[in-house]
Design a protein around this motif. Structure first.
Motif, PDB file in Angstrom:
ATOM      1  N   MET A   1       0.843  -1.205   0.000  1.00  0.00           N
ATOM      2  CA  MET A   1       0.000   0.000   0.000  1.00  0.00           C
ATOM      3  C   MET A   1       0.872   1.245   0.000  1.00  0.00           C
ATOM      4  O   MET A   1       1.982   1.238   0.502  1.00  0.00           O
ATOM      5  CB  MET A   1      -0.883   0.029   1.253  1.00  0.00           C
ATOM      6  N   GLU A   2       0.360   2.264  -0.581  1.00  0.00           N
ATOM      7  CA  GLU A   2       1.092   3.520  -0.630  1.00  0.00           C
ATOM      8  C   GLU A   2       1.245   4.085   0.778  1.00  0.00           C
ATOM      9  O   GLU A   2       0.271   4.209   1.525  1.00  0.00           O
ATOM     10  CB  GLU A   2       0.305   4.497  -1.503  1.00  0.00           C
ATOM     11  N   TYR A   3       2.479   4.449   1.108  1.00  0.00           N
ATOM     12  CA  TYR A   3       2.782   4.926   2.457  1.00  0.00           C
ATOM     13  C   TYR A   3       1.936   6.144   2.850  1.00  0.00           C
ATOM     14  O   TYR A   3       1.311   6.160   3.907  1.00  0.00           O
ATOM     15  CB  TYR A   3       4.276   5.259   2.575  1.00  0.00           C
ATOM     16  N   ALA A   4       1.935   7.145   1.962  1.00  0.00           N
ATOM     17  CA  ALA A   4       1.309   8.415   2.333  1.00  0.00           C
ATOM     18  C   ALA A   4      -0.173   8.252   2.684  1.00  0.00           C
ATOM     19  O   ALA A   4      -0.674   8.848   3.630  1.00  0.00           O
ATOM     20  CB  ALA A   4       1.467   9.427   1.194  1.00  0.00           C
ATOM     21  N   LYS A   5      -0.837   7.395   1.934  1.00  0.00           N
ATOM     22  CA  LYS A   5      -2.263   7.155   2.153  1.00  0.00           C
ATOM     23  C   LYS A   5      -2.513   6.509   3.514  1.00  0.00           C
ATOM     24  O   LYS A   5      -3.393   6.912   4.263  1.00  0.00           O
ATOM     25  CB  LYS A   5      -2.772   6.207   1.071  1.00  0.00           C
ATOM     26  N   LEU A   6      -1.729   5.482   3.792  1.00  0.00           N
ATOM     27  CA  LEU A   6      -1.871   4.769   5.058  1.00  0.00           C
ATOM     28  C   LEU A   6      -1.570   5.696   6.230  1.00  0.00           C
ATOM     29  O   LEU A   6      -2.330   5.757   7.203  1.00  0.00           O
ATOM     30  CB  LEU A   6      -0.916   3.567   5.090  1.00  0.00           C
ATOM     31  N   LYS A   7      -0.481   6.453   6.106  1.00  0.00           N
ATOM     32  CA  LYS A   7      -0.064   7.343   7.189  1.00  0.00           C
ATOM     33  C   LYS A   7      -1.147   8.376   7.473  1.00  0.00           C
ATOM     34  O   LYS A   7      -1.504   8.636   8.623  1.00  0.00           O
ATOM     35  CB  LYS A   7       1.259   8.017   6.787  1.00  0.00           C
ATOM     36  N   GLN A   8      -1.692   8.935   6.399  1.00  0.00           N
ATOM     37  CA  GLN A   8      -2.711   9.960   6.577  1.00  0.00           C
ATOM     38  C   GLN A   8      -3.961   9.379   7.231  1.00  0.00           C
ATOM     39  O   GLN A   8      -4.550   9.975   8.130  1.00  0.00           O
ATOM     40  CB  GLN A   8      -3.067  10.587   5.234  1.00  0.00           C
ATOM     41  N   SER A   9      -4.341   8.205   6.782  1.00  0.00           N
ATOM     42  CA  SER A   9      -5.521   7.567   7.348  1.00  0.00           C
ATOM     43  C   SER A   9      -5.326   7.264   8.842  1.00  0.00           C
ATOM     44  O   SER A   9      -6.221   7.484   9.660  1.00  0.00           O
ATOM     45  CB  SER A   9      -5.821   6.287   6.552  1.00  0.00           C
ATOM     46  N   LEU A  10      -4.141   6.799   9.202  1.00  0.00           N
ATOM     47  CA  LEU A  10      -3.866   6.510  10.616  1.00  0.00           C
ATOM     48  C   LEU A  10      -3.812   7.802  11.424  1.00  0.00           C
ATOM     49  O   LEU A  10      -4.326   7.871  12.549  1.00  0.00           O
ATOM     50  CB  LEU A  10      -2.567   5.717  10.757  1.00  0.00           C
TER      51      LEU A  10
END
Ligand SMILES: *Cc1c(COP(=O)(O)O)cnc(C)c1O
Length: 214
Positions: A1-10
């Motif tokens: 999964m794309e890092y930025a997306k996961l980080k933002q969601s968390l």
């Protein structure tokens, strides 16, 4: 999964991301580092020490794997959080090495929530038996609990386990660790982190989803 997306969601859920970089080369870590990630988790002492030496010093390193007492000294000077504090003797050793390094070391109490024998951790009952001694270790900062769910496709099993860990956390907070620094529930990995968050996780440990399979 794309890092930025996961980080933002968390981030929007108030959940801390521990990027689990075990077995991955420093170049893979730097790739996430340049995107802003500063928190990485490893499960072997030697690898942790080598990566700490080789990589930027503003990385916070978390130890997430089973830790032998005789190896605490190698990480005591720099480790940011030990998730895997799973016995009183290990806690005492961490406390001793913290003192030697003139610092406090943050730990999570690893509680066994899975059924498999291989999963380390205190049973809740065992933990309660040594809680007063744990509280007396001045250079140890107990920051919460950690647990690993059973490796299974049955989400119903993991849900129950995660609910148990949340329940243990709440009871410990109420009875023994009222201070603000006792705040973390480390649960959830690549395969089960959304469920873990639903059940109250504050910190997820994600490897393969970010770095690819090992
Ligand atoms: C490897 C590991 C993880 C990450 O597992 P993934 O399934 O790759 O996300 C999390 N916690 C611990 C303790 C681990 O050893």
């Amino acid at each position: 999964m794309e890092y930025a997306k996961l980080k933002q969601s968390l981030d929007t859920q108030g959940v801390t991301l521990v990027a689990v970089s075990k077995t991955k080369p420093p170049s893979a870590i730097l790739e996430l580092y340049t995107q802003g990630q500063r928190l990485f988790g490893e499960n072997r002492v030697q690898e942790l020490v080598e990566k700490h030496e080789a990589l930027p010093k503003d990385i916070a390193w978390h130890m997430i794997g089973q830790l032998q007492k005789n190896k605490v000294k190698y990480i005591a000077g720099f480790i940011s959080l030990i998730h895997s504090c799973d016995s009183l003797s290990l806690a005492k050793m961490i406390n001793k090495e913290a003192k030697k390094n003139n610092r406090k070391i943050k730990v999570l109490l690893q509680i066994k929530i899975a059924k498999e024998d291989s999963k380390a951790g205190w049973s809740y009952e065992q933990l309660l038996e040594c809680i007063e001694e744990l509280k007396g270790l001045a250079a140890l900062e107990v920051g919460g609990v950690m647990g690993m769910g059973t490796f299974t496709d049955e989400l119903g099993v993991n849900e129950k386990e995660f609910q148990n860990l949340k329940h243990y956390f709440d009871a410990l907070k109420k009875e023994h660790f009222p201070e603000d620094s006792f705040k973390n529930i480390s649960m959830g990995m690549s395969g089960d982190y959304p469920l873990a968050i639903e059940c109250g996780s504050t910190m997820v440990r994600i490897g393969s989803l970010l770095f690819g399979s090992r």
